[in-house]
Design a protein around this motif. Structure first.
Motif, short mmCIF file in Angstrom:
data_model
loop_
_atom_site.label_atom_id
_atom_site.label_comp_id
_atom_site.label_asym_id
_atom_site.label_seq_id
_atom_site.Cartn_x
_atom_site.Cartn_y
_atom_site.Cartn_z
N GLU A 115 24.85 13.89 -4.62
CA GLU A 115 24.99 13.01 -3.44
C GLU A 115 25.94 13.62 -2.42
O GLU A 115 25.72 13.56 -1.20
CB GLU A 115 25.49 11.63 -3.87
CG GLU A 115 24.41 10.79 -4.53
CD GLU A 115 24.97 9.52 -5.14
OE1 GLU A 115 26.11 9.15 -4.83
OE2 GLU A 115 24.24 8.91 -5.95
N MET A 116 27.01 14.22 -2.91
CA MET A 116 27.99 14.85 -2.01
C MET A 116 27.34 16.00 -1.26
O MET A 116 27.48 16.12 -0.03
CB MET A 116 29.17 15.37 -2.85
CG MET A 116 30.24 16.05 -2.04
SD MET A 116 31.47 16.86 -3.12
CE MET A 116 32.25 15.46 -3.90
N ALA A 117 26.63 16.85 -1.98
CA ALA A 117 25.99 18.03 -1.35
C ALA A 117 24.94 17.58 -0.33
O ALA A 117 24.83 18.17 0.76
CB ALA A 117 25.37 18.91 -2.42
N ARG A 118 24.19 16.53 -0.67
CA ARG A 118 23.18 16.02 0.27
C ARG A 118 23.86 15.50 1.54
O ARG A 118 23.39 15.74 2.65
CB ARG A 118 22.36 14.90 -0.39
CG ARG A 118 21.31 14.30 0.57
CD ARG A 118 20.46 13.22 -0.07
NE ARG A 118 19.60 13.76 -1.11
CZ ARG A 118 19.69 13.47 -2.40
NH1 ARG A 118 20.61 12.62 -2.82
NH2 ARG A 118 18.88 14.00 -3.27
N TRP A 119 24.96 14.78 1.36
CA TRP A 119 25.68 14.22 2.52
C TRP A 119 26.21 15.37 3.39
O TRP A 119 26.08 15.34 4.61
CB TRP A 119 26.84 13.34 2.03
CG TRP A 119 27.57 12.66 3.16
CD1 TRP A 119 27.24 11.47 3.74
CD2 TRP A 119 28.72 13.15 3.86
NE1 TRP A 119 28.13 11.19 4.75
CE2 TRP A 119 29.04 12.20 4.85
CE3 TRP A 119 29.50 14.29 3.74
CZ2 TRP A 119 30.12 12.35 5.72
CZ3 TRP A 119 30.58 14.46 4.61
CH2 TRP A 119 30.87 13.50 5.59
N ILE A 120 26.80 16.37 2.78
CA ILE A 120 27.34 17.50 3.56
C ILE A 120 26.22 18.19 4.33
O ILE A 120 26.34 18.44 5.54
CB ILE A 120 28.09 18.50 2.63
CG1 ILE A 120 29.37 17.85 2.11
CG2 ILE A 120 28.39 19.81 3.36
CD1 ILE A 120 30.09 18.66 1.03
N ARG A 155 27.56 24.65 -12.35
CA ARG A 155 26.53 23.64 -12.07
C ARG A 155 26.73 23.06 -10.66
O ARG A 155 25.77 22.82 -9.92
CB ARG A 155 26.59 22.53 -13.12
CG ARG A 155 25.41 21.55 -13.03
CD ARG A 155 25.43 20.62 -14.21
NE ARG A 155 26.73 19.97 -14.33
CZ ARG A 155 27.22 19.45 -15.45
NH1 ARG A 155 26.52 19.49 -16.55
NH2 ARG A 155 28.40 18.88 -15.48
N CYS A 156 27.98 22.84 -10.28
CA CYS A 156 28.25 22.36 -8.90
C CYS A 156 27.72 23.36 -7.88
O CYS A 156 27.13 22.97 -6.85
CB CYS A 156 29.76 22.18 -8.69
SG CYS A 156 30.48 20.85 -9.66
N VAL A 157 27.92 24.64 -8.14
CA VAL A 157 27.44 25.69 -7.23
C VAL A 157 25.92 25.60 -7.12
O VAL A 157 25.34 25.62 -6.02
CB VAL A 157 27.87 27.09 -7.73
CG1 VAL A 157 27.18 28.18 -6.92
CG2 VAL A 157 29.38 27.23 -7.63
N GLU A 158 25.25 25.47 -8.25
CA GLU A 158 23.78 25.43 -8.25
C GLU A 158 23.26 24.21 -7.49
O GLU A 158 22.29 24.29 -6.74
CB GLU A 158 23.24 25.43 -9.70
CG GLU A 158 23.44 26.75 -10.43
CD GLU A 158 22.94 27.95 -9.63
OE1 GLU A 158 21.82 27.88 -9.10
OE2 GLU A 158 23.70 28.94 -9.51
N HIS A 218 20.70 22.25 -2.15
CA HIS A 218 20.73 21.52 -0.88
C HIS A 218 20.88 22.44 0.33
O HIS A 218 21.04 21.97 1.45
CB HIS A 218 21.85 20.48 -0.90
CG HIS A 218 21.52 19.29 -1.75
ND1 HIS A 218 20.72 18.26 -1.32
CD2 HIS A 218 21.84 19.00 -3.04
CE1 HIS A 218 20.58 17.37 -2.29
NE2 HIS A 218 21.24 17.80 -3.34
N GLY A 219 20.84 23.73 0.07
CA GLY A 219 20.85 24.69 1.18
C GLY A 219 22.22 25.00 1.75
O GLY A 219 22.29 25.62 2.82
#
Ligand code: SF4
Length: 393
Positions: free
Chosen positions: A290-295, A329-332, A337-338
């Motif tokens: 969710e965080m990566a999508r928001w960023i 895993r956070c990196v992946e 999300h690009g």
């Protein structure tokens, strides 16, 4: 929050700062911030508050962000806590006091830590890489994070911490003397020493020295907007991506931090985000997703994100060090999300300490810890394929 080495804040009065602060009296303390009141000459004379007649300390200045209310009350409008403060009382952060119906900061020029750091230590990886940042703090914070790396100075009352009078002009002179390209407001939460940061950044700009804030992002929007006029870059600690984490472990809220991030980006200041990954508390892959999508959606894929490895400390000694598999895993997830610039911190030797070109994937800046080993950047472009690398170079 950026970690301050133990030795630094106990004994770390750097030479350049001592030399410019107040001459011979301070040089007697050249290896220490012990700074007793009698040893340091007063650059500001004690003053009397007009209404109460109380003597104000040389660290006291009228606050920039507050409104006076009826019956001697004041409301601080600096951060989202919006404390309403009765006479002779302080706001929640403990560094602002209502004296006779006027609100004062108690930490102006009250420097408890100062050090010359590589800008990479903030961490800011895309802002003048390889340069030095003159870094300083005053005591206090508007959060009470149970995992704070600098709790000895962030969670203490100003009067309980050894500090030294260092004016904004002194800071700028010291930064110049140390050949720093920037001044970093860091180690504790710079929002609570807003007036000091604001004035120093303004004077620094006139002297050609940039200012960067290393912040939790918990600041009211009007105060942030004003401050951004004078800042060049900001690193925000995004503590987690759930409001419950903020409320339970920091005594804060998530939304104002996200709003601050959006404002900083909209004002086109250089922005990097750090997330300290704490096992079991904020490492859920769904939350990271969710965080990566928001960023990616709200502020764009060019904003660097740093996942920092947790080590047990302060009130969270019961939790383990973050496993490398969790950080990977956070990196992946961020890659999915690009996001283009993804880093792993507190893990020297990890391949994600390097900056890779988003176009050809070749390393453009190779690092070990805070230090740059090699660069292949030409005028901010990848040396191999010419792709523009986001940042201030
Ligand atoms: S800065 Fe301090 S006094 Fe002001 S609203 Fe925030 S916690 Fe309260």
């Amino acid at each position: 929050m950026e970690e301050l080495g133990r030795r630094t804040f106990l004994t770390g009065c750097i030479k350049g700062l001592c030399a410019c602060v107040a001459g011979s009296a301070v040089l007697r303390h050249s290896d220490s911030f012990a700074g007793t009141d009698t040893a340091i000459p007063l650059s500001v004379s004690p003053d009397k508050d007009q209404k109460s007649g109380k003597t104000l300390s040389r660290f006291t200045r009228e606050a920039m962000e507050y409104v006076a209310k009826d019956n001697g009350l004041v409301q601080c409008t600096l951060c989202p806590k919006m404390c309403i403060v009765a006479p002779d009382m302080r706001g929640i952060c403990g560094v602002r006091e209502n004296i006779g119906g006027t609100y004062y900061t108690l930490v102006h020029s009250r420097v408890c830590a100062a050090h010359v750091d590589p800008i990479e230590k903030k961490p800011l990886f895309h802002f003048k890489p390889g340069s030095s940042a003159f870094s300083l703090a005053t005591p206090g914070c508007n959060f009470t994070c149970t995992f704070c790396q600098n709790w000895q100075i962030s969670q203490a009352k100003p009067e309980d911490i050894r500090s030294q009078y260092v004016s904004p002009a002194d800071v700028v002179s010291a930064a110049k003397g140390e050949r720093c390209q920037s001044i970093a407001y860091t180690y504790t939460e710079p929002t609570i020493f807003y007036e000091m940061m604001y004035e120093t950044a303004k004077i620094g700009n006139e002297a050609g020295i940039d200012s960067v804030s290393i912040s939790n992002g918990y600041i009211a929007q009007p105060a942030l907007e004003k401050l951004l006029d004078h800042l060049k870059a900001i690193k925000i600690d995004l503590k987690a991506f759930t409001d419950s984490f903020y409320r339970t472990y920091c005594a804060g809220e998530l939304k104002p931090v996200l709003d601050a991030i959006k404002t900083i980006r909209a004002r086109e200041k250089w922005l990097e985000i750090v997330v300290l990954i704490i096992p079991t508390l904020n490492d859920n892959p769904k939350e990271i997703d969710e965080m990566a999508r928001w960023i990616a959606g709200e502020i764009g894929p060019d904003v660097p994100i740093h996942f920092s490895r947790f080590h047990p400390q302060y009130k969270l000694k019961n939790l383990p060090v973050t496993p490398m598999s969790t950080l990977n895993r956070c990196v992946e997830i961020c890659k999915e999300h690009g996001l283009r610039y993804i880093y792993v911190g507190n893990a020297p030797g990890h391949p994600n300490e390097n900056t890779y070109c988003p176009s050809c994937s070749k390393p453009v800046i190779s690092r070990y810890g805070y230090f740059i080993r090699s660069t292949d950047l030409k005028d901010g472009n990848c040396g191999a394929c010419g792709h523009k690398i986001a940042g201030v170079f």
